[in-house]
Write a protein that holds these residues in place. Structure first.
Motif, PDB file in Angstrom:
ATOM      1  N   LEU A   1       0.836  -1.201   0.000  1.00  0.00           N
ATOM      2  CA  LEU A   1       0.000   0.000   0.000  1.00  0.00           C
ATOM      3  C   LEU A   1       0.869   1.249   0.000  1.00  0.00           C
ATOM      4  O   LEU A   1       1.931   1.286   0.632  1.00  0.00           O
ATOM      5  N   LEU A   2       0.385   2.250  -0.704  1.00  0.00           N
ATOM      6  CA  LEU A   2       1.026   3.554  -0.719  1.00  0.00           C
ATOM      7  C   LEU A   2       0.103   4.554  -0.046  1.00  0.00           C
ATOM      8  O   LEU A   2      -1.102   4.569  -0.305  1.00  0.00           O
ATOM      9  N   HIS A   3       0.663   5.374   0.819  1.00  0.00           N
ATOM     10  CA  HIS A   3      -0.110   6.410   1.497  1.00  0.00           C
ATOM     11  C   HIS A   3       0.146   7.739   0.788  1.00  0.00           C
ATOM     12  O   HIS A   3       1.278   8.229   0.776  1.00  0.00           O
ATOM     13  N   LEU A   4      -0.887   8.306   0.186  1.00  0.00           N
ATOM     14  CA  LEU A   4      -0.755   9.502  -0.636  1.00  0.00           C
ATOM     15  C   LEU A   4      -1.541  10.664  -0.044  1.00  0.00           C
ATOM     16  O   LEU A   4      -2.627  10.455   0.508  1.00  0.00           O
ATOM     17  N   ALA A   5      -0.982  11.862  -0.168  1.00  0.00           N
ATOM     18  CA  ALA A   5      -1.670  13.084   0.279  1.00  0.00           C
ATOM     19  C   ALA A   5      -2.203  12.936   1.701  1.00  0.00           C
ATOM     20  O   ALA A   5      -3.350  13.278   2.001  1.00  0.00           O
ATOM     21  N   ASN A   6      -1.387  12.380   2.556  1.00  0.00           N
ATOM     22  CA  ASN A   6      -1.631  12.256   4.004  1.00  0.00           C
ATOM     23  C   ASN A   6      -2.627  11.173   4.394  1.00  0.00           C
ATOM     24  O   ASN A   6      -2.373  10.416   5.332  1.00  0.00           O
ATOM     25  N   SER A   7      -3.763  11.048   3.704  1.00  0.00           N
ATOM     26  CA  SER A   7      -4.789  10.148   4.230  1.00  0.00           C
ATOM     27  C   SER A   7      -5.398   9.215   3.192  1.00  0.00           C
ATOM     28  O   SER A   7      -6.370   8.521   3.503  1.00  0.00           O
ATOM     29  N   TYR A   8      -4.847   9.158   1.980  1.00  0.00           N
ATOM     30  CA  TYR A   8      -5.422   8.306   0.939  1.00  0.00           C
ATOM     31  C   TYR A   8      -4.477   7.148   0.642  1.00  0.00           C
ATOM     32  O   TYR A   8      -3.259   7.241   0.856  1.00  0.00           O
ATOM     33  N   GLN A   9      -5.041   6.074   0.131  1.00  0.00           N
ATOM     34  CA  GLN A   9      -4.243   4.886  -0.121  1.00  0.00           C
ATOM     35  C   GLN A   9      -4.390   4.418  -1.563  1.00  0.00           C
ATOM     36  O   GLN A   9      -5.447   4.574  -2.187  1.00  0.00           O
ATOM     37  N   ALA A  10      -3.298   3.835  -2.064  1.00  0.00           N
ATOM     38  CA  ALA A  10      -3.301   3.178  -3.364  1.00  0.00           C
ATOM     39  C   ALA A  10      -2.580   1.857  -3.218  1.00  0.00           C
ATOM     40  O   ALA A  10      -1.638   1.722  -2.426  1.00  0.00           O
ATOM     41  N   GLU A  11      -3.018   0.874  -3.980  1.00  0.00           N
ATOM     42  CA  GLU A  11      -2.417  -0.458  -3.933  1.00  0.00           C
ATOM     43  C   GLU A  11      -1.586  -0.696  -5.184  1.00  0.00           C
ATOM     44  O   GLU A  11      -1.987  -0.355  -6.293  1.00  0.00           O
TER      45      GLU A  11
END
Length: 347
Positions: free
Chosen positions: A106-116
């Motif tokens: 998982l990647l944590h983007l823009a403080n509070s969003y996630q991408a797999e």
């Protein structure tokens, strides 16, 4: 040919860091391979080079705020450059990290969003945005405009406007079709009033446009694939120009690559497609008579393209002249109008 054949020394102070106050204020270097001449002019006079019935082809792609920052699940900082969005939740991206993220992480983007991370394809990562928000909405809210690496300041609100053409329409590019930045609405209206057919293609410029050529023999270089759309109205205008002996002018290397990619088919037709066309000296052009373009980086694929279009020796002279006369280079710089020496036209 070798990559070094397209090298030249550019004084750093000639790299434009900011746009001029007005879009049409830039200089224009006319390079005519028919007359074998080089002339200085200004872009505001561009309509003088056109007559009724000529075709001007612009790339109406729109630059997205493709640069994101975040962390891996392990805590390491990352920079994510979205290269291509191919549905609302999935995209290809380049990821800078101390260690490449693994599939399933998982990647944590823009403080509070996630991408797999779904997988990897060559130097691109296949990632999926988790949640209900689409990539385009997410990037518009949280991303940063991806200015080229040779521009030393971070993108600001002025760049949000000026690193976008006035005719930008279809979201998807991670770099501007910079030759189009010189046009304002008044200039386009004047060309239309003169009887010039102003037409559009769409090619979404990918992150590969900034990638250096890493091989010595240019024949061994492979281009990144980019998505394009060629509409029926543009084809009709080009075919009409061919029938009446008028000229087709591509604005930018992206418009030229779109048209010449389509010209490889037996017959022109409206379609969506992908192209990895690599244009180098010796290429046989079929559609484009003239090219409006900015000045390009040494040893780049775009330097190879303009050398193919205008002639290697003449382009070397043109660049030397531009440096001597202190033209402004690259994305926010001045423009060239190149007329090639021969047309191999298709009906």
């Amino acid at each position: 040919m070798r990559t070094l054949d397209f090298d030249f020394y550019l004084p750093p102070h000639l790299i434009a860091q900011h746009p001029l106050p007005n879009r049409s204020q830039s200089r224009l270097l006319e390079v005519d391979a028919i007359q074998n001449t080089i002339r200085d002019n200004f872009f505001r006079h561009i309509s003088d080079y056109f007559e009724a019935g000529d075709v001007l082809v612009l790339n109406d792609t729109k630059v997205i705020k493709a640069r994101l920052f975040g962390q891996k699940a392990t805590g390491g900082n990352i920079e994510v450059m979205i290269d291509r969005v191919f549905n609302t939740q999935e995209a290809y991206a380049q990821i800078k990290a101390s260690r490449s993220p693994k599939t399933g992480s998982l990647l944590h983007l823009a403080n509070s969003y996630q991408a797999e991370v779904l997988g990897r394809h060559a130097d691109m990562f296949h990632i999926r945005l988790l949640g209900d928000e689409s990539w385009y909405d997410f990037l518009e809210q949280h991303g940063q405009l991806p200015l080229p690496p040779y521009i030393e300041h971070a993108a600001d609100t002025a760049d949000d406007t000026r690193y976008q053409t006035v005719f930008a329409k279809h979201e998807g590019a991670v770099a501007a079709p910079t030759a189009g930045l010189h046009f304002d609405n008044e200039m386009l209206s004047a060309l239309t009033d003169k009887g010039v057919h102003v037409c559009y293609v769409t090619l979404h410029v990918g992150a590969g446009t900034f990638q250096p050529v890493k091989v010595d023999n240019i024949a061994e270089h492979h281009m990144h694939s980019e998505v394009y759309h060629l509409p029926e109205a543009t084809i009709a205008a080009i075919l009409q120009a061919r029938e009446t002996g008028k000229r087709v002018t591509a604005v930018g290397t992206t418009s030229l690559r779109t048209l010449e990619s389509a010209a490889r088919a037996e017959k022109l037709f409206a379609h969506h497609g992908e192209t990895d066309i690599f244009i180098t000296p010796g290429f046989e052009f079929k559609l484009v008579d003239r090219l409006i373009t900015n000045f390009h980086l040494p040893k780049s694929t775009l330097m190879m393209l303009v050398s193919a279009f205008g002639g290697y020796d003449l382009l070397r002279q043109a660049y030397a002249h531009a440096i001597e006369e202190s033209y402004r280079f690259f994305s926010y710089g001045d423009a060239m109008l190149i007329t090639r020496s021969a047309s191999q036209r298709i009906k």
